[in-house]
Design an enzyme around this catalytic site. Structure first.
Site, short mmCIF file in Angstrom:
data_model
loop_
_atom_site.label_atom_id
_atom_site.label_comp_id
_atom_site.label_asym_id
_atom_site.label_seq_id
_atom_site.Cartn_x
_atom_site.Cartn_y
_atom_site.Cartn_z
N GLY A 26 -39.21 -6.27 4.45
CA GLY A 26 -39.16 -5.93 6.25
C GLY A 26 -40.71 -5.59 6.53
O GLY A 26 -40.67 -5.35 7.71
N SER A 85 -39.11 0.55 3.50
CA SER A 85 -39.00 -0.85 4.16
C SER A 85 -37.54 -1.33 3.47
O SER A 85 -37.31 -1.20 2.40
CB SER A 85 -39.87 -1.78 4.03
OG SER A 85 -40.02 -2.17 2.50
N ASP A 86 -36.89 -2.13 4.35
CA ASP A 86 -35.97 -2.86 3.83
C ASP A 86 -36.64 -3.95 3.03
O ASP A 86 -37.86 -4.25 3.21
CB ASP A 86 -35.02 -3.59 4.94
CG ASP A 86 -33.70 -4.05 4.27
OD1 ASP A 86 -33.46 -4.14 3.00
OD2 ASP A 86 -32.63 -4.21 5.11
N TRP A 87 -35.87 -4.53 2.04
CA TRP A 87 -36.61 -5.40 1.19
C TRP A 87 -37.29 -6.83 1.75
O TRP A 87 -36.54 -7.57 2.35
CB TRP A 87 -35.82 -5.75 -0.08
CG TRP A 87 -35.82 -4.96 -1.15
CD1 TRP A 87 -36.11 -5.29 -2.42
CD2 TRP A 87 -35.63 -3.50 -1.31
NE1 TRP A 87 -36.24 -4.15 -3.34
CE2 TRP A 87 -35.81 -3.14 -2.50
CE3 TRP A 87 -35.69 -2.46 -0.15
CZ2 TRP A 87 -35.85 -1.71 -3.01
CZ3 TRP A 87 -35.46 -1.18 -0.45
CH2 TRP A 87 -35.74 -0.98 -2.05
#
Length: 736
Positions: A267, A263-265
């Site tokens: 996300g 995941s993006d941070w």
């Protein structure tokens, strides 16, 4: 004595053989990766598996200490390895040995149109990451340049999916040759920053497959990127970090991806969606890992204790869990458990030289009336350098790509060094834009505060301009918020800090004016007819000043070409002409497949500077384009050849671009699309024949009704040129 030695040797051989036989399969790197993965998986408890699915700190996830499987360490850094931060905070850790070489931003790399430069970039970056003991570099970014206001465009490869696809693959292979994974991002449709976690993208499948997915597909199927990062935005009303259509239907099923999805941070937003929709490792759900007040809040991420509780209650099974852990174990065996990976190196001259070479090849000469460039020091004795960007550090700022560079050669210093005693260099700031010297916790040491009024600053600049033989204005954007920076988008297409007014005044004060645009984005140039010479200078990293000086003074003949279109005004861009661009909850991609030059071609709009455009200090002459056949069957390839000659007096390089035009199609198609390019180096007077080969995939479009790629029989044209609007020769052919 010899018999005793032989017996001892035999004893060691027997012991080592026994030991080798007792090595668990998962630790035996002579075994196939799949076998090692299954062996390790069979030894793990459910709790150990769950622990691997989420962060344990800002940038790491746990391994399995009981089995000797190490934790995985990630790091921001598509342009260089980011400095260390504290375990649970974004604040700097205060290390003294984490300064790195800052490489040019990816827009500059894309502007080289050189796959060898991309490979060099990846290899050099990977060596720095390996030395810093990073297992995953969070990059590169391949999101398409849809609008010139996107704050993060400087991290991407431009507007064309073919160019981005060709440039990203060597980068990935270069990084991963060091036993460091890339994490290609942001998958997918993250084409603006404003409200990036809140908006839902509405886009048709044709545009999705033809424009926004090809670079990701190439990264996966050709580059074999070991990880891929989801994006913040929604698509089909699901967040992209656990989006079934993107991560399961396309990435896993259509493309057969076996790597890790991170995941993006922050996300991730839902446990069950994360379980079933393809997310493997969840990072940064809270900006502060201790926000919940527990001793280890990371355990309470969506893929932590909540997942474990669902398993224990019988509400979900462990099939998806095992599949996620398989992906993570495969990553571990390729990176931190790979005993054959190289050692790497950090901050070396070799890496700085690589960054400088990439920067030199990426600089684009946009205008050069009266051959004002290169600078002739036999005639130019006094040079006025004006503009804040001549003295401002650009390796810091911009968001997650901000770096603590070992050093940074500023443009003014590079010019002074190259001119030496042959010319007097005088400097005036001209304007104050951003005087801060600290970004993302990195303190640059610069203090650019200036208490003088705008009138005093401009008066000083105009005065020195009048006295000079040549004026070099170094302006553009910077990496501050609402410019080229993560988190927000630009508010306007024009230059900030009233630079346009100052440039017009300088043009009146001295006709020998060079404008250097430092940016990762296109900008408006209302003064275009008043300025005789323009360079696109990008963010060039550690060696930026030296790279710019090398081109200015002719030590390097510029060969970069634009990876995106410079429109005259915003409404010449399809995203702004046809769509609302306000960062709301719904973003409609009404322009469909007509992005960048495709839109300009369709509407017959003349851009400020075209996609693929770039000048040289020499002149290239194109001959007649030929094809090795007139008719192409679906199973064949076709090769196009064109002679190119350097008819000037300087050695140089030209980027020969092949576009394909479908003469008759059942669905609307662009006027032409880039489907091949080659960079050819020619000495003065030298001629070479450039060949480019394509197959039926270059003739195909995505039929969203059939959900398949289609190459319709019929007539096509191959167009070869120096840019998307400078076509030199055309040849017709057909697909049977």
């Amino acid at each position: 004595m010899s018999k005793k030695i032989n017996l001892i040797g035999l004893l060691f051989l027997v012991i080592s053989t026994v030991k080798a036989q007792n090595i668990p399969v998962y630790q035996d790197d002579s075994k196939p990766l799949e076998q090692r993965v299954e062996d390790a998986l069979s030894r793990m408890t459910v709790e150990e598996k769950i622990a691997m699915l989420h962060a344990q700190s800002k940038f790491s996830s746990t391994g399995v200490p009981r089995l000797g499987i190490p934790e995985i360490w990630t790091d921001d850094g598509p342009h260089g390895v980011r400095p260390e931060v504290l375990w649970d905070e974004w604040s700097q850790a205060g290390w003294t040995n984490d300064s790195v070489i800052a490489f040019p931003a990816l827009t500059a790399l894309a502007a080289t149109w050189n796959k060898d430069m991309s490979s060099l970039y990846g290899k050099s970056l990977g060596e720095e990451a390996r030395y810093r003991k990073k297992d995953v570099i969070l990059g590169p970014g391949v999101n398409i340049y849809r609008t010139p206001l996107n704050g993060r465009n400087f991290e991407y490869f431009g507007e064309d999916p073919f160019l981005a696809s060709q440039m990203v693959v060597p980068y990935i292979k270069g990084v991963q040759s060091n036993g460091v994974a890339t994490s290609v991002k942001h998958f997918a449709l993250n084409n603006l920053e404003t409200n990036r976690s809140g908006y839902n993208v509405n886009v048709d499948d044709r545009a999705l497959y033809e424009i926004y997915l090809p670079a990701f597909k190439a990264a996966v199927t050709e580059g074999d990127s070991w990880t891929i990062m989801g994006s913040y935005n929604k698509y089909k009303e699901q967040h992209a970090c656990h989006n079934k259509y993107l991560l399961v239907d396309i990435l896993r099923k259509e493309w057969g991806y076996k790597g890790v999805v991170v995941s993006d941070w922050g996300g991730a937003h839902d446990t069950k969606e994360a379980i079933y929709n393809g997310l493997d490792i969840e990072f940064g759900t809270w900006t502060d890992g201790l926000a919940s007040g527990l001793s280890n809040a990371y355990d309470n991420y969506y893929l932590g204790v909540p997942y474990l509780k669902l398993i224990r209650s019988g509400e979900v099974g462990t099939k998806e869990l095992d599949e996620k852990v398989r992906h993570i174990l495969l990553l571990a065996f390729r990176t931190n458990m790979n005993r054959n990976k190289p050692w790497g190196s950090l901050g070396t001259k070799e890496h700085a030289d690589a960054g400088r070479k990439i920067g030199e090849e990426g600089i684009v000469l946009l205008k050069n009336n009266n051959n004002l460039l290169p600078i002739d020091l036999t005639k130019t004795k006094k040079i006025a350098v004006i503009g804040e960007n001549a003295i401002k550090m650009m390796t810091v700022g911009g968001g997650s790509s901000s770096l603590k560079a070992k050093y940074e050669v500023l443009p003014l210093d590079g010019i002074k060094k190259r001119a030496g005693k042959d010319a007097e260099i005088v400097y005036a700031r001209g304007y104050v834009g951003d005087s801060t010297g600290e970004y993302n916790g990195v303190v640059s040491g610069q203090n650019l505060k200036d208490r003088r009024s705008p009138e005093e600053l401009s008066s000083e600049a105009i005065k020195i301009a009048k006295d000079a033989d040549l004026v070099i204005f170094i302006g553009g954007l910077n990496k501050s918020d609402f410019q080229d920076c993560e988190g927000n988008d630009r508010k306007e297409y024009g230059l900030p800090y009233k630079q346009d007014e100052l440039i017009q005044q300088l043009a009146k004060a001295n006709k020998n004016l060079v404008y250097i645009n430092i940016s990762g984005n296109a900008v408006a140039m209302p003064w275009i007819n008043e300025v005789p010479a323009i360079l696109q200078g990008w963010y060039l990293g550690t060696e930026s000043g030296n790279a710019l000086a090398a081109v200015l003074f002719g030590d390097v003949n510029p060969s970069g070409k634009l990876p995106f279109t410079f429109p005259v005004k915003l409404t010449d861009n399809g995203a702004h002409a046809l769509s609302e661009y306000k960062g709301g909850d719904e973003i409609n991609y009404n322009e469909g497949i007509f992005v960048g030059y495709r839109y300009a071609d369709k509407q017959k709009i003349k851009p400020l500077f075209s996609f693929g455009y770039g000048l040289s200090y020499t002149t290239f002459q194109y001959g007649k384009l030929t094809a090795d056949k007139k008719q192409l069957t679906p199973a064949e390839t076709i090769t196009f050849s064109i002679p190119v000659k350097n008819i000037g007096k300087k050695d140089g390089a030209e980027i020969v671009q092949l576009y394909i035009s479908d003469e008759k199609s059942s669905l609307p198609r662009p006027v032409k699309e880039l489907k091949g390019f080659e960079k050819v180096y020619l000495k003065a007077g030298e001629e070479k024949v450039v060949t480019i080969t394509i197959d039926r995939s270059a003739l195909s479009f995505f039929d969203d009704k059939k959900h398949e790629w289609v190459a319709e029989p019929g007539a096509f044209k191959a167009l070869v040129g120096a840019s998307s609007t400078d076509i030199k020769s055309v040849v017709e052919f057909s697909l049977q």
